[in-house]
Scaffold this active site. Structure first.
Site, PDB file in Angstrom:
ATOM      1  N   GLU A   1      -2.408  10.395   1.080  1.00 53.94           N
ATOM      2  CA  GLU A   1      -3.799   9.642   0.916  1.00 53.94           C
ATOM      3  C   GLU A   1      -4.181   8.972   2.258  1.00 53.94           C
ATOM      4  O   GLU A   1      -5.559   8.612   2.673  1.00 53.94           O
ATOM      5  CB  GLU A   1      -3.585   8.661  -0.047  1.00 53.94           C
ATOM      6  N   GLU A   2      -3.032   8.687   3.127  1.00 53.16           N
ATOM      7  CA  GLU A   2      -3.268   7.752   4.367  1.00 53.16           C
ATOM      8  C   GLU A   2      -3.890   8.642   5.347  1.00 53.16           C
ATOM      9  O   GLU A   2      -4.509   7.967   6.314  1.00 53.16           O
ATOM     10  CB  GLU A   2      -2.022   7.034   4.874  1.00 53.16           C
TER      11      GLU A   2
ATOM     12  N   ASP B   1       0.941  -1.175   0.095  1.00 50.61           N
ATOM     13  CA  ASP B   1      -0.033  -0.071  -0.011  1.00 50.61           C
ATOM     14  C   ASP B   1       0.848   1.351  -0.065  1.00 50.61           C
ATOM     15  O   ASP B   1       1.243   1.639   1.176  1.00 50.61           O
ATOM     16  CB  ASP B   1      -0.914  -0.250   1.143  1.00 50.61           C
TER      17      ASP B   1
END
Ligand SMILES: *[C@@H]1O[C@H](CO)[C@@H](O)[C@H](O)[C@H]1NC(C)=O
Ligand SMILES: *[C@@H]1O[C@H](CO)[C@@H](O)[C@H](O)[C@H]1NC(C)=O
Ligand SMILES: *[C@@H]1O[C@H](CO)[C@@H](O)[C@H](O)[C@H]1NC(C)=O
Length: 403
Positions: free
Chosen positions: A170-171, A141
């Site tokens: 994004e996280e 990821d």
């Protein structure tokens, strides 16, 4: 576990002095195997926990330039005083008509990872095969997606109908994609988002809303509970009702689920607690992208009102409901994801595809890893998705160039 894995690393390092990878290919390896492995390894070796993606962005810039892409770094405005520079990486494949960019397809993933940094490791006990395990933070990821997307492009003829975007954040907040989206002047027909879907094509994913529920009471001596008011007691009653309530279900996405991730309250066992709070992450399964999160929030406000209107309050992030993605492409297994992505953060009227190697079930764990075969399968998957997305739309067959 520590010692053997360090030995493995050492082996990898020593062998990498002479060649990118220590052992020869001995199965039906694709021609791009070594390039893919090297890119994947180099990406993982650069720490890029959300907020500190600068080095990973600069690495990609260099890599893409070397492969004759036009590259642009998009600086993310920083609200904090942190000196760490953050960039989205935008790129356009080398093509004959490089001045006329009207890309139809966006290929995107993210370069940030969750903490902590875990070094790259590859199991070289036996020779490389599709079963060879590769681990390290980001190995799934989403550096696996980034490496597979770029490798897929290297296997296709260059096309000026494609644009690449590798975002930060994004996280955490989605700040990278949101920033790109706020500035972007393109009207994409399609966007392919790289996230771990075990090489299945996602038909969508649940929505999310995060919230804090706060409870206020009155402190006092625990021997005389009637003289105070326990904030923890009220909070527990509310939480119990929340987890027992149907917050919305749908056939496609299943049940809305609640994670009570953090509980706080009170100061000592013999003091009636004056304050308590709970932080929730709610995965929204019903309604649509615009309305889904709001509907869940309203149900929770109703519960708080029913339990104790005076003591309880809640604050939620805006959130979003279930997000639909395109999964009607021949030759792909389908799945539905329960995690959030950048898909809802890219505004516009385009088809979204969500696809990538590796499993979300290990993605944020200490054991984040994937098999070489899955990484290679993703290259083939991305090639087919790109070709699918660039097929001339109906009625335009004669006006579009081919890929
Ligand atoms: C490495 O691969 C070997 C041979 O396939 C296997 O027996 C071993 O369990 C693997 N080790 C790890 C740490 O995955
Ligand atoms: C959804 O919730 C219902 C009712 O609580 C339960 O019976 C069912 O097993 C849940 N479904 C899934 C997929 O968890
Ligand atoms: C979402 O649902 C609401 C209420 O059912 C509806 O008014 C709205 O048009 C829907 N939006 C989308 C994007 O489908």
């Amino acid at each position: 576990m520590r010692l053997p894995s360090q030995f493995l690393l050492l082996t990898t390092f020593l062998c990498s002095c002479t060649s990118a990878h220590p052992t020869p290919n001995n199965d039906d390896a694709p021609a791009y195997r070594n390039d893919l492995l090297t890119l994947h390894r180099d990406l993982i070796n650069i720490p890029s926990i959300s907020g500190s993606e600068g080095d990973a962005a600069l690495f990609l810039q260099k890599y893409l330039r070397k492969h004759h892409f036009t590259v642009q770094l998009q600086k993310i405005p920083s609200s904090s005083s942190s000196s760490s520079k953050r960039y989205n990486v935008l790129a356009w494949p080398p093509s004959s008509s490089s001045s006329n960019h009207t890309p139809r397809l966006l290929i995107t993933s993210h370069i940030d990872v969750v903490p902590p940094y875990i070094p790259y490791s590859i199991n070289t006990t036996s020779s490389l095969s599709k079963d060879t395990l590769i681990s390290g933070r980001g190995s799934v990821d989403a550096k696996a997606s980034v490496a597979a997307q770029l490798t897929a492009l290297s296997q296709l003829p260059p096309s000026d109908q494609i644009m690449l975007l590798f975002v930060v954040g994004e996280e955490t907040s989605g700040v990278g994609m949101k920033h790109f989206s706020s500035l972007q002047k393109y009207q994409f027909e399609s966007a392919i988002f790289g996230e771990p879907t075990e090489n299945k094509l996602a038909c969508g994913h649940k929505g999310i809303t995060n919230g804090i529920i706060s409870s206020r009471g009155k402190a006092g001596h625990s021997g005389y509970p009637h003289l105070g008011k326990s904030a923890t007691e009220v909070l527990i009653r509310a939480l119990s009702k929340i987890i027992d309530t149907d917050l919305g279900t749908s056939e496609r996405y299943g049940n809305t689920t609640v994670n009570i991730g953090v509980l706080q309250g009170g100061v000592a066992s013999n003091v009636i607690p004056k304050e308590a709070s709970a932080r929730l992450a709610i995965r929204v399964a019903a309604g649509n992208q615009t309305t889904g999160a709001k509907a869940v929030q309203e149900k929770i406000f109703q519960i708080l009102q029913d339990v104790d209107e005076e003591a309880l309050s809640a604050e939620f992030t805006q959130g979003y409901g279930p997000v639909k993605t395109e999964c009607d492409v021949e030759g792909f297994e389908k799945m539905v994801a329960s995690y959030g992505t950048d898909v809802p953060n890219l505004e516009g009227d385009h088809k979204s595809y969500l696809y990538g190697p590796g499993s979300i079930l290990v993605a944020h764990g200490d054991d984040e890893a994937l098999k070489l075969g899955d990484l290679e399968e993703a290259v083939e998957g991305y090639k087919r998705l790109i070709e699918h997305a660039l097929r001339p739309s109906k009625g335009e067959e004669h006006h579009r160039g081919d890929l």
